[in-house]
Design a protein around this motif. Structure first.
Motif, mmCIF file in Angstrom:
data_model
loop_
_atom_site.group_PDB
_atom_site.id
_atom_site.type_symbol
_atom_site.label_atom_id
_atom_site.label_comp_id
_atom_site.label_asym_id
_atom_site.label_seq_id
_atom_site.Cartn_x
_atom_site.Cartn_y
_atom_site.Cartn_z
ATOM 1 N N LEU A 36 0.767 -1.233 0.030
ATOM 2 C CA LEU A 36 0.003 0.231 -0.101
ATOM 3 C C LEU A 36 0.874 1.314 -0.030
ATOM 4 C CD1 LEU A 36 -2.789 -1.145 2.530
ATOM 5 C CD2 LEU A 36 -3.000 -0.920 0.098
ATOM 6 N N VAL A 37 1.950 1.376 0.594
ATOM 7 C CA VAL A 37 2.879 2.417 0.557
ATOM 8 C C VAL A 37 3.535 2.744 -0.784
ATOM 9 C CG1 VAL A 37 4.811 3.324 1.331
ATOM 10 C CG2 VAL A 37 3.451 2.226 3.133
ATOM 11 N N LYS A 38 3.789 1.443 -1.295
ATOM 12 C CA LYS A 38 4.386 1.520 -2.918
ATOM 13 C C LYS A 38 3.106 2.196 -3.660
ATOM 14 C CE LYS A 38 7.697 -2.158 -2.499
ATOM 15 N NZ LYS A 38 8.349 -3.441 -2.846
ATOM 16 N N LYS A 39 1.858 1.832 -3.564
ATOM 17 C CA LYS A 39 0.772 2.249 -4.172
ATOM 18 C C LYS A 39 0.561 3.670 -4.095
ATOM 19 C CE LYS A 39 -1.826 -2.186 -5.060
ATOM 20 N NZ LYS A 39 -2.785 -2.783 -4.716
ATOM 21 N N ALA A 40 0.503 4.184 -2.807
ATOM 22 C CA ALA A 40 0.521 5.693 -2.372
ATOM 23 C C ALA A 40 1.487 6.640 -3.149
ATOM 24 C CB ALA A 40 0.508 5.598 -1.012
ATOM 25 N N LYS A 64 -6.722 11.442 -4.284
ATOM 26 C CA LYS A 64 -7.664 10.636 -3.542
ATOM 27 C C LYS A 64 -7.271 9.269 -3.199
ATOM 28 C CE LYS A 64 -11.746 13.437 -4.754
ATOM 29 N NZ LYS A 64 -12.940 13.467 -5.739
ATOM 30 N N ARG A 65 -7.008 8.554 -4.255
ATOM 31 C CA ARG A 65 -6.533 7.250 -4.123
ATOM 32 C C ARG A 65 -5.501 7.061 -3.299
ATOM 33 N NH1 ARG A 65 -8.093 7.074 -9.749
ATOM 34 N NH2 ARG A 65 -5.545 7.401 -10.451
ATOM 35 N N LYS A 66 -4.593 7.999 -3.237
ATOM 36 C CA LYS A 66 -3.459 8.239 -2.272
ATOM 37 C C LYS A 66 -3.757 8.090 -1.038
ATOM 38 C CE LYS A 66 -0.983 11.759 -1.448
ATOM 39 N NZ LYS A 66 -1.177 11.983 -0.157
ATOM 40 N N ARG A 67 -4.839 8.783 -0.751
ATOM 41 C CA ARG A 67 -5.179 9.099 0.718
ATOM 42 C C ARG A 67 -5.910 7.788 1.138
ATOM 43 N NH1 ARG A 67 -7.637 15.184 1.539
ATOM 44 N NH2 ARG A 67 -5.586 16.360 1.274
#
Length: 218
Positions: A36-40, A64-67
C-alpha cells in the motif's frame, strides 16, 4: 486423571500455535502495508504527471486514491499494534502459567515429602532406634560378664593380693645392695700377677644402709 496428565502439554501446544498464528498474521499485514505504501507513492507520481499536462481532474483522482491507501496503511498499522499487544499478553500469560504450574508442582512435592515423613513416623523411628541401642548395650554387657570359674573370683581379694605383690616388690628393691663404681685398672709389670683384693664381709645393717643410700641417690 488424564486431564491432569495431558492438560499441560495441550495448553502449551495451544499457546505456541496461537503465537505462531499471530506471528504469521503480523508478517502478512506488514507485507500488505509495504504494498500500500508503494501504491500511494505511485499515485503521487501519477498526480505529478497529470499536473504537468494540465489534467487537474486526473491529478485530484490520484491524490484521492493516495489518501485511501494511506488510510489503509494506518489501519494496518493499528492491526499490527493490536497483534503485538496480543502476542505480548499471550507470552506473559504463558510465563505466568508456567510459573504457577512450577510452584504448584513444588508445593505438591513438598506436601508428599511431609506426608511421607510426618512427626508421628519420626517419633516412632526414634523410639525404635533407642530401643535397639538399649538392647545392644544389654547384649554387650551380657557378653562381657565372666562365666564359669572366672565368675567366682572375688575382685576385692584379687586387689588385696596385687597390693601384697607390689609391697613385696618394693621391699625387695630396698634390700638390694647399692651399686659401686668399678675401680680403675692398675698397671702391673709384665711377669707379675696382681694379687686379688680380699672381699670384705658386710653385715645386714650395712647392706640395708647402702640400699637406702642408693634409693636416695636415685
Amino acid at each position: 486423571m488424564f486431564n491432569r496428565l495431558f492438560g499441560k502439554p495441550k495448553q502449551e501446544a495451544n499457546a505456541l500455535a496461537t503465537l505462531e498464528k499471530l506471528s504469521e498474521t503480523l508478517e502478512m499485514l506488514e507485507k500488505k502495508e509495504n504494498v500500500l505504501v508503494k501504491k500511494a507513492s505511485a499515485e503521487v507520481e501519477k498526480a505529478k504527471e497529470f499536473t504537468r499536462v494540465k489534467n487537474k481532474r486526473a491529478a485530484i483522482q490520484c491524490l484521492k486514491r493516495k489518501r485511501l491507501y494511506e488510510q489503509q496503511v494506518e489501519q494496518l498499522g493499528n492491526f499490527q499494534l493490536r497483534i503485538h499487544d496480543q502476542m505480548i499478553m499471550l507470552e506473559g500469560a504463558k510465563a505466568t502459567t508456567e510459573t504457577v504450574d512450577a510452584l504448584r508442582t513444588g508445593a505438591s512435592a513438598m506436601k508428599a515429602m511431609q506426608k511421607a515423613t510426618n512427626i508421628d513416623d519420626v517419633d516412632k523411628t526414634m523410639d525404635e532406634i533407642n530401643e535397639q541401642t538399649e538392647n545392644m548395650k544389654q547384649i554387650q554387657e551380657a557378653l562381657s560378664t565372666p562365666i564359669g570359674a572366672a565368675a567366682d573370683f572375688d575382685e576385692d581379694e584379687l586387689e588385696a593380693e596385687l597390693e601384697e605383690l607390689e609391697s613385696a616388690e618394693l621391699e625387695e628393691q630396698l634390700l638390694q645392695p647399692a651399686s659401686t663404681t668399678p675401680a680403675a685398672p692398675v698397671s702391673v709389670p709384665s711377669g707379675r700377677v696382681p694379687a686379688r683384693p680380699v672381699p670384705q664381709k658386710r653385715n645386714a645393717e650395712e647392706d640395708e644402709l647402702a640400699a637406702l643410700q642408693a634409693e636416695m641417690a636415685l
